[in-house]
Design a protein around this motif. Structure first.
Motif, short mmCIF file in Angstrom:
data_model
loop_
_atom_site.label_atom_id
_atom_site.label_comp_id
_atom_site.label_asym_id
_atom_site.label_seq_id
_atom_site.Cartn_x
_atom_site.Cartn_y
_atom_site.Cartn_z
N VAL A 221 0.80 -1.20 0.02
CA VAL A 221 0.08 0.10 -0.09
C VAL A 221 0.66 1.39 -0.01
O VAL A 221 0.91 2.13 -0.84
CB VAL A 221 -0.98 -0.07 1.25
N MET A 222 1.88 1.02 0.68
CA MET A 222 2.92 2.24 0.96
C MET A 222 3.49 2.60 -0.55
O MET A 222 3.46 3.93 -1.06
CB MET A 222 3.77 2.21 1.87
N ILE A 223 3.97 1.71 -1.22
CA ILE A 223 4.48 1.87 -2.34
C ILE A 223 3.33 2.40 -3.47
O ILE A 223 3.70 3.55 -4.12
CB ILE A 223 5.11 0.64 -3.05
N GLN A 224 2.11 1.73 -3.47
CA GLN A 224 1.27 2.24 -4.32
C GLN A 224 0.84 3.67 -4.01
O GLN A 224 0.57 4.36 -5.14
CB GLN A 224 0.02 1.15 -4.29
N LEU A 225 0.60 3.95 -2.88
CA LEU A 225 0.31 5.34 -2.68
C LEU A 225 1.50 6.36 -2.91
O LEU A 225 1.23 7.39 -3.37
CB LEU A 225 0.26 5.72 -1.15
N MET A 226 2.72 6.17 -2.82
CA MET A 226 3.87 6.85 -3.21
C MET A 226 3.91 7.13 -4.77
O MET A 226 4.36 8.13 -5.36
CB MET A 226 5.11 6.33 -2.60
N ASN A 227 3.49 6.20 -5.54
CA ASN A 227 3.66 6.05 -6.97
C ASN A 227 2.13 6.56 -7.68
O ASN A 227 2.15 6.58 -8.89
CB ASN A 227 3.99 4.67 -7.52
N SER A 228 1.07 6.88 -6.83
CA SER A 228 0.14 7.36 -7.12
C SER A 228 -0.07 8.98 -7.17
O SER A 228 0.98 9.68 -6.66
CB SER A 228 -1.19 6.80 -6.54
N SER A 229 -1.02 9.50 -7.66
CA SER A 229 -1.14 11.11 -7.50
C SER A 229 -1.94 11.50 -6.25
O SER A 229 -2.14 12.41 -6.03
CB SER A 229 -2.22 11.50 -8.83
N ILE A 230 -2.26 10.47 -5.44
CA ILE A 230 -2.96 10.69 -4.07
C ILE A 230 -1.86 11.38 -3.12
O ILE A 230 -0.64 11.11 -3.10
CB ILE A 230 -3.47 9.21 -3.58
N LYS A 231 -2.41 12.52 -2.54
CA LYS A 231 -1.61 13.30 -1.76
C LYS A 231 -2.34 14.03 -0.67
O LYS A 231 -3.49 14.12 -0.56
CB LYS A 231 -0.95 14.19 -2.37
N ASN A 232 -1.73 14.06 0.55
CA ASN A 232 -2.15 14.98 1.61
C ASN A 232 -3.53 14.13 2.28
O ASN A 232 -4.68 14.65 2.51
CB ASN A 232 -2.71 16.36 1.40
N GLU A 233 -3.19 12.68 2.30
CA GLU A 233 -4.49 11.98 2.92
C GLU A 233 -3.88 10.98 3.81
O GLU A 233 -2.59 10.63 3.66
CB GLU A 233 -5.14 11.15 1.76
N ARG A 234 -4.63 10.43 4.59
CA ARG A 234 -4.08 9.22 5.59
C ARG A 234 -5.09 7.97 5.54
O ARG A 234 -6.37 8.29 5.07
CB ARG A 234 -4.19 9.88 6.82
N PHE A 235 -4.49 6.92 5.69
CA PHE A 235 -5.13 5.99 5.47
C PHE A 235 -5.29 4.68 6.47
O PHE A 235 -3.82 4.57 6.97
CB PHE A 235 -4.90 5.12 4.33
N ILE A 236 -6.18 4.37 7.07
CA ILE A 236 -6.13 3.23 8.18
C ILE A 236 -5.95 1.82 7.39
O ILE A 236 -6.51 1.58 6.18
CB ILE A 236 -7.40 2.88 8.85
N LEU A 237 -4.94 1.09 7.64
CA LEU A 237 -4.35 -0.25 7.04
C LEU A 237 -4.88 -1.49 8.14
O LEU A 237 -3.97 -1.52 9.10
CB LEU A 237 -3.04 -0.15 6.85
N VAL A 238 -5.92 -1.85 7.83
CA VAL A 238 -6.31 -3.24 8.61
C VAL A 238 -7.02 -4.22 7.58
O VAL A 238 -7.77 -3.86 6.98
CB VAL A 238 -7.24 -2.81 10.00
N SER A 239 -6.34 -5.46 8.01
CA SER A 239 -7.03 -6.46 7.17
C SER A 239 -8.34 -7.07 7.55
O SER A 239 -9.52 -7.16 6.98
CB SER A 239 -6.20 -7.70 6.94
N GLU A 240 -8.22 -7.47 9.06
CA GLU A 240 -9.30 -7.98 10.09
C GLU A 240 -9.23 -7.31 11.20
O GLU A 240 -8.15 -7.13 11.79
CB GLU A 240 -9.43 -9.38 9.90
N ASN A 241 -10.39 -7.43 11.88
CA ASN A 241 -10.51 -7.04 13.31
C ASN A 241 -10.70 -8.41 14.07
O ASN A 241 -11.42 -9.15 13.90
CB ASN A 241 -11.68 -6.15 13.73
N LYS A 242 -9.54 -8.67 14.78
CA LYS A 242 -9.53 -10.09 15.63
C LYS A 242 -9.61 -9.86 16.88
O LYS A 242 -8.89 -8.96 17.36
CB LYS A 242 -8.60 -10.82 15.11
N SER A 243 -9.92 -11.11 17.87
CA SER A 243 -9.56 -10.95 19.20
C SER A 243 -8.23 -11.60 19.39
O SER A 243 -7.55 -12.31 18.62
CB SER A 243 -10.34 -11.82 20.09
N PHE A 244 -7.54 -11.21 20.57
CA PHE A 244 -6.07 -11.79 20.61
C PHE A 244 -6.25 -13.37 20.85
O PHE A 244 -5.24 -14.01 20.42
CB PHE A 244 -5.50 -11.05 21.89
N LYS A 245 -7.22 -13.57 21.28
CA LYS A 245 -7.55 -15.11 21.57
C LYS A 245 -7.48 -15.65 20.23
O LYS A 245 -6.74 -16.73 20.13
CB LYS A 245 -8.78 -15.21 22.46
N GLU A 246 -8.09 -15.30 19.23
CA GLU A 246 -8.24 -15.70 17.80
C GLU A 246 -6.73 -15.67 17.40
O GLU A 246 -6.44 -16.81 16.70
CB GLU A 246 -9.02 -15.05 16.97
#
Length: 336
Positions: A221-246
């Motif tokens: 994601v970092m590389i794609q964002l840097m090579n894109s025209s996207i600028k001055n934005e922030r992005f949450i990067l989470v695949s899944e929300n899991k419990s520590f038990k899981e």
């Protein structure tokens, strides 16, 4: 030329491999030769080509020292700022301010002077505001300075403010806020301890929930964002929300180990972190558990990555796939 700070950490090491693989000209900040050896091990997980690490221009410096950092920005066009001091020990607060806020301010000032075109900053979900009604947390949730925030959360938020200052001074920026990053190569610190502890027969778990993401996805994601025209934005990067038990049970499954069976309650961690804090006053050693790490072990926070998924048409790997790969790599590391 691309400059990478924190190149010898989890995100930095994996990022360096992907940049070099793409034939980018890369300069990486490091502080000791020992840490470069850790990067070589990460590279070995991807490729048998032992020459790849030698393609990196290694630059020895401390990001908090201006004179040492000035030469690092010569001919630099893009910066990946991955360096950070991570701790939940209150004693480390001043050092975290020095590295995370002051260090980032230095990076920003030098980037402005060098007329760098773009900066990618690795933030954290620790600097994203909480949800008031248990709904999914997005980039729109505002961090609240009035809450009882950890020193790490405070300094990562402060670092983000420095990055936004760069955007006002003519440097394009993108900020990523990853959840708990799972990846190979650093099994004695951070999230890597989850794997080493389970491998060694860890019996305990908590039922707190948070966002998890694979380091490979973070880097892509970092590389794609840097090579894109996207600028001055922030992005949450989470695949899944899991419990520590899981997460712990899944790790145990792939290691062929007995799954954790003892559920630690909030009142138990409450007693333990206080005892650890008292003991650390006597021994002057790092407490085994802090107030904030104990709290995070039980809190339920769920995050949305919809913004980055739509912006880049990006699909995250399932955490189960990530855990399986990291467990396999952990076994390989035992033979090094």
């Amino acid at each position: 030329m691309i400059l990478v700070t924190g190149g010898t950490g989890l995100v930095g090491a994996h990022l360096l491999y992907h940049l070099v693989k793409n034939d980018e000209k890369v300069r990486a900040i490091y502080r000791s030769e020992e840490k470069i050896e850790a990067v070589k091990k990460v590279f070995s997980l991807y490729s048998d080509d032992v020459t790849l690490v030698s393609k990196i221009e290694w630059f020895k410096a401390d990001i908090t020292e201006v004179p040492a950092m000035i030469p690092a920005f010569v001919d630099v066009d893009k910066v990946y700022h991955c360096a950070a001091f991570i701790s939940f020990n209150p004693r480390d607060y001043r050092q975290m301010r020095k590295v995370n806020i002051h260090g980032t301010a230095i990076i920003v000032n030098l980037a402005i002077d060098a007329k760098v075109s773009k900066i990618c900053f690795v933030g954290s979900i620790a600097s994203v505001g909480n949800s008031l009604n248990r709904s999914l947390i997005t980039e729109e949730n505002e961090w609240n300075p009035e809450e009882d925030n950890s020193g790490y959360s405070i300094t990562k938020f402060g670092a983000e403010m420095e990055i936004w200052r760069a955007s006002q001074e003519g440097v394009d920026v993108v900020i990523v806020n990853p959840g708990v990053i799972l990846g190979s190569g650093f099994f004695t610190a951070g999230s890597g301890k989850l794997f080493s502890q389970v491998y060694n027969g860890f019996k305990y778990y908590t039922e707190g929930v948070t966002g998890f993401v694979g380091v490979k996805d973070v880097v892509e994601v970092m590389i794609q964002l840097m090579n894109s025209s996207i600028k001055n934005e922030r992005f949450i990067l989470v695949s899944e929300n899991k419990s520590f038990k899981e997460i712990l049970c899944s790790i145990a499954q792939y290691f062929g180990k007995k799954q954790p069976t003892k559920n630690i309650k909030p009142w138990q961690t409450g007693i333990f972190w206080r005892f650890s804090w008292f003991l650390s006053l006597i021994t002057r050693k790092e407490p085994l558990l802090s107030k904030y790490s104990a709290r995070s072990a039980h809190s339920v926070s769920k995050y949305s990555s919809e913004k980055v998924e739509k912006s880049l048409s990006f699909q995250f790997e399932k955490i189960e796939v990530v855990i399986k790969r990291v467990c396999n790599n952990f076994t390989r590391f035992q033979s090094f």
